[in-house]
Design a protein around this motif. Structure first.
Motif, PDB file in Angstrom:
ATOM      1  N   LEU A 137       0.642  -1.331   0.028  1.00 27.44           N
ATOM      2  CA  LEU A 137       0.378  -0.082   0.165  1.00 27.44           C
ATOM      3  C   LEU A 137       1.161   1.605   0.313  1.00 27.44           C
ATOM      4  O   LEU A 137       1.342   1.675   0.116  1.00 27.44           O
ATOM      5  N   ILE A 138       0.166   2.374  -0.800  1.00 27.96           N
ATOM      6  CA  ILE A 138       1.382   3.200  -0.628  1.00 27.96           C
ATOM      7  C   ILE A 138       0.022   4.574  -0.632  1.00 27.96           C
ATOM      8  O   ILE A 138      -0.552   4.354  -1.127  1.00 27.96           O
ATOM      9  N   GLN A 139       0.782   5.393  -0.040  1.00 32.21           N
ATOM     10  CA  GLN A 139      -0.011   6.444   0.829  1.00 32.21           C
ATOM     11  C   GLN A 139       0.650   7.849   0.352  1.00 32.21           C
ATOM     12  O   GLN A 139       1.614   8.041   0.858  1.00 32.21           O
ATOM     13  N   ARG A 140       0.086   8.742   0.386  1.00 32.45           N
ATOM     14  CA  ARG A 140       0.600   9.755  -0.255  1.00 32.45           C
ATOM     15  C   ARG A 140       1.037  11.085   1.340  1.00 32.45           C
ATOM     16  O   ARG A 140      -0.716  10.915   2.079  1.00 32.45           O
ATOM     17  N   MET A 141       1.857  11.820   1.678  1.00 29.07           N
ATOM     18  CA  MET A 141       1.782  11.977   2.888  1.00 29.07           C
ATOM     19  C   MET A 141       1.024  13.658   2.551  1.00 29.07           C
ATOM     20  O   MET A 141       0.864  13.707   1.413  1.00 29.07           O
ATOM     21  N   PRO A 142      -0.090  13.658   3.690  1.00 28.88           N
ATOM     22  CA  PRO A 142      -0.752  14.821   3.913  1.00 28.88           C
ATOM     23  C   PRO A 142       0.019  15.889   4.325  1.00 28.88           C
ATOM     24  O   PRO A 142       0.528  15.385   4.593  1.00 28.88           O
ATOM     25  N   GLY A 143      -0.930  17.153   3.960  1.00 25.92           N
ATOM     26  CA  GLY A 143       0.073  18.691   5.109  1.00 25.92           C
ATOM     27  C   GLY A 143       0.479  18.885   4.434  1.00 25.92           C
ATOM     28  O   GLY A 143       0.581  20.190   4.233  1.00 25.92           O
ATOM     29  N   LYS A 144       1.412  18.642   3.139  1.00 26.06           N
ATOM     30  CA  LYS A 144       2.090  19.999   2.133  1.00 26.06           C
ATOM     31  C   LYS A 144       0.282  20.343   0.650  1.00 26.06           C
ATOM     32  O   LYS A 144      -0.878  19.631   0.587  1.00 26.06           O
ATOM     33  N   ASN A 145       0.278  22.085   0.785  1.00 23.44           N
ATOM     34  CA  ASN A 145      -1.022  22.551  -0.324  1.00 23.44           C
ATOM     35  C   ASN A 145      -0.112  21.677  -1.608  1.00 23.44           C
ATOM     36  O   ASN A 145       0.605  21.672  -1.525  1.00 23.44           O
ATOM     37  N   TYR A 146      -1.505  22.163  -1.942  1.00 24.74           N
ATOM     38  CA  TYR A 146      -0.972  20.970  -3.664  1.00 24.74           C
ATOM     39  C   TYR A 146      -0.587  21.445  -4.475  1.00 24.74           C
ATOM     40  O   TYR A 146       0.401  21.092  -4.903  1.00 24.74           O
ATOM     41  N   LEU A 147       0.045  23.383  -4.646  1.00 19.92           N
ATOM     42  CA  LEU A 147       0.902  23.441  -4.983  1.00 19.92           C
ATOM     43  C   LEU A 147       2.282  22.748  -4.732  1.00 19.92           C
ATOM     44  O   LEU A 147       3.487  22.843  -5.523  1.00 19.92           O
ATOM     45  N   GLU A 148       2.691  22.428  -3.540  1.00 23.50           N
ATOM     46  CA  GLU A 148       4.241  21.938  -3.066  1.00 23.50           C
ATOM     47  C   GLU A 148       3.848  20.422  -3.434  1.00 23.50           C
ATOM     48  O   GLU A 148       5.062  20.026  -3.481  1.00 23.50           O
ATOM     49  N   ARG A 149       2.708  19.803  -4.071  1.00 25.94           N
ATOM     50  CA  ARG A 149       2.855  18.636  -4.107  1.00 25.94           C
ATOM     51  C   ARG A 149       3.805  18.368  -5.402  1.00 25.94           C
ATOM     52  O   ARG A 149       3.318  18.434  -6.798  1.00 25.94           O
ATOM     53  N   ASN A 150       4.188  16.756  -5.424  1.00 28.04           N
ATOM     54  CA  ASN A 150       4.938  16.228  -6.531  1.00 28.04           C
ATOM     55  C   ASN A 150       4.104  15.397  -7.424  1.00 28.04           C
ATOM     56  O   ASN A 150       4.135  14.591  -7.002  1.00 28.04           O
TER      57      ASN A 150
END
Ligand SMILES: [Zn+2]
Length: 317
Positions: A205-218
């Motif tokens: 299972l992979i999970q994207r880490m929460p907490g970053k606003n989506y402009l910073e997301r890769n």
């Protein structure tokens, strides 16, 4: 949490948490051998039923990390097919036994053997094994936390051709959970030379880490990780000769993996004579009296088939 390079990892009956820092991805690799066999053996499940229950068990073990909880996570299907009920229950380490105790796994499926055989043989060709055996229904995620925390339940419809598809639908509904899972379950020949087969399963299972606003997301890195998990046929999550470490490196060949402390998993029921006694005493005396057959009340645990016998005097009736 302590971390170390992904070089010291256990091999079987283990959950291996990991992260891919560059992609802001956390994950859990699940490898089950004897623990899965211990849950599935002894129930005389048809192979297709054992495989479906195995999938549900791996999903429970893999999701337990993503849903952040302590206590017990149970996944339950309820449906109108020849397998009307399946339960997979994962109990996180901790509590009375301390954090180093293994996580505990149990589960069972109710099934109608002749109807299972008929559905597999004569079900609509466009239906998957899951659709033929489970039919229409729901999948519930229930968290029974440690005392003091709130019980949580989420329910989704059984959707698509597999348990995993239904779980993905559930993840999509849960706004804060950007996650994907892949599961393989199968029988392999035991390594002990006995020639008998044993159930094994693997999952990631992979999970994207929460907490970053989506402009910073890769997004590119996340999509790449999703593609790596989704691509099948490159290797076998069940291969008993592959260590968890090798499996992780095969899955994410170019990534800077970090492995966290692995969690051992064992097949263990949590029924006991005391618990059964407590459940029986929750009934009015008149109903308990109706349960007496040949001078005793006999109770069999659906998970592990343990038998408990009580004479009326045991229960004060
Ligand atoms: Zn039991």
């Amino acid at each position: 949490m302590r971390t170390r390079p992904a070089t010291h990892v256990a091999t079987d009956d283990v959950v291996q948490p990991f992260s891919i820092e560059r992609a802001d991805v956390r994950g859990r690799l699940v490898r089950l051998g004897p623990a899965l066999d211990g849950v599935l053996a002894g129930h005389a499940y048809p192979e297709a039923v054992a495989t479906l229950l195995g999938e549900l068990l791996v999903v429970a073990v893999a999701s337990a990390g993503a849903l952040k909880f302590q206590g017990t996570l149970s996944l339950q299907t309820s449906s109108d097919g020849p397998v009307p009920l399946m339960i997979a229950e994962y109990r996180a380490p901790g509590g009375d036994e301390g954090d180093t105790a293994p996580a505990r796994l149990r589960g069972y499926a109710r099934f109608d053997g002749p109807k299972v055989a008929a559905a597999l043989q004569d079900g609509p060709v466009e239906h998957s094994t899951m659709q033929r055996l489970l039919g229409k229904g729901s999948l519930a995620f229930t968290v029974e936390p440690t005392p003091g925390a709130e019980r949580y339940q989420g329910v989704t419809a059984l959707e698509g051709p597999s348990i995993v598809e239904s779980v993905h639908a559930y993840f999509r509904q849960s706004e804060q959970l950007d996650a994907a899972i892949r599961v393989d379950v199968g029988g392999v020949t035991r390594m002990d030379g006995s020639g008998r087969s044993q159930w094994r399963a693997g999952g990631v299972l992979i999970q994207r880490m929460p907490g970053k606003n989506y402009l910073e997301r890769n997004d590119d890195e996340w999509r790449r990780a999703l593609a790596l998990v989704g691509s099948s046929g490159r290797f076998d999550l069940l291969d008993p000769t592959l260590s968890a470490r090798d499996t992780l490196h095969l899955l994410f060949p170019e990534d800077d993996l970090r492995a966290f402390d692995p969690v051992a998993v064992e097949a263990r029921c949590r029924c006991s004579r005391e618990r059964v006694d407590m459940v029986l005493r929750s009934f009015p005396a008149s109903e308990m009296a109706e349960m007496v057959v040949d001078g005793e009340i006999a109770v069999t645990c659906e998970f592990c088939h343990a038998h408990y016998r009580f004479v009326p005097a045991d229960l004060g009736i």
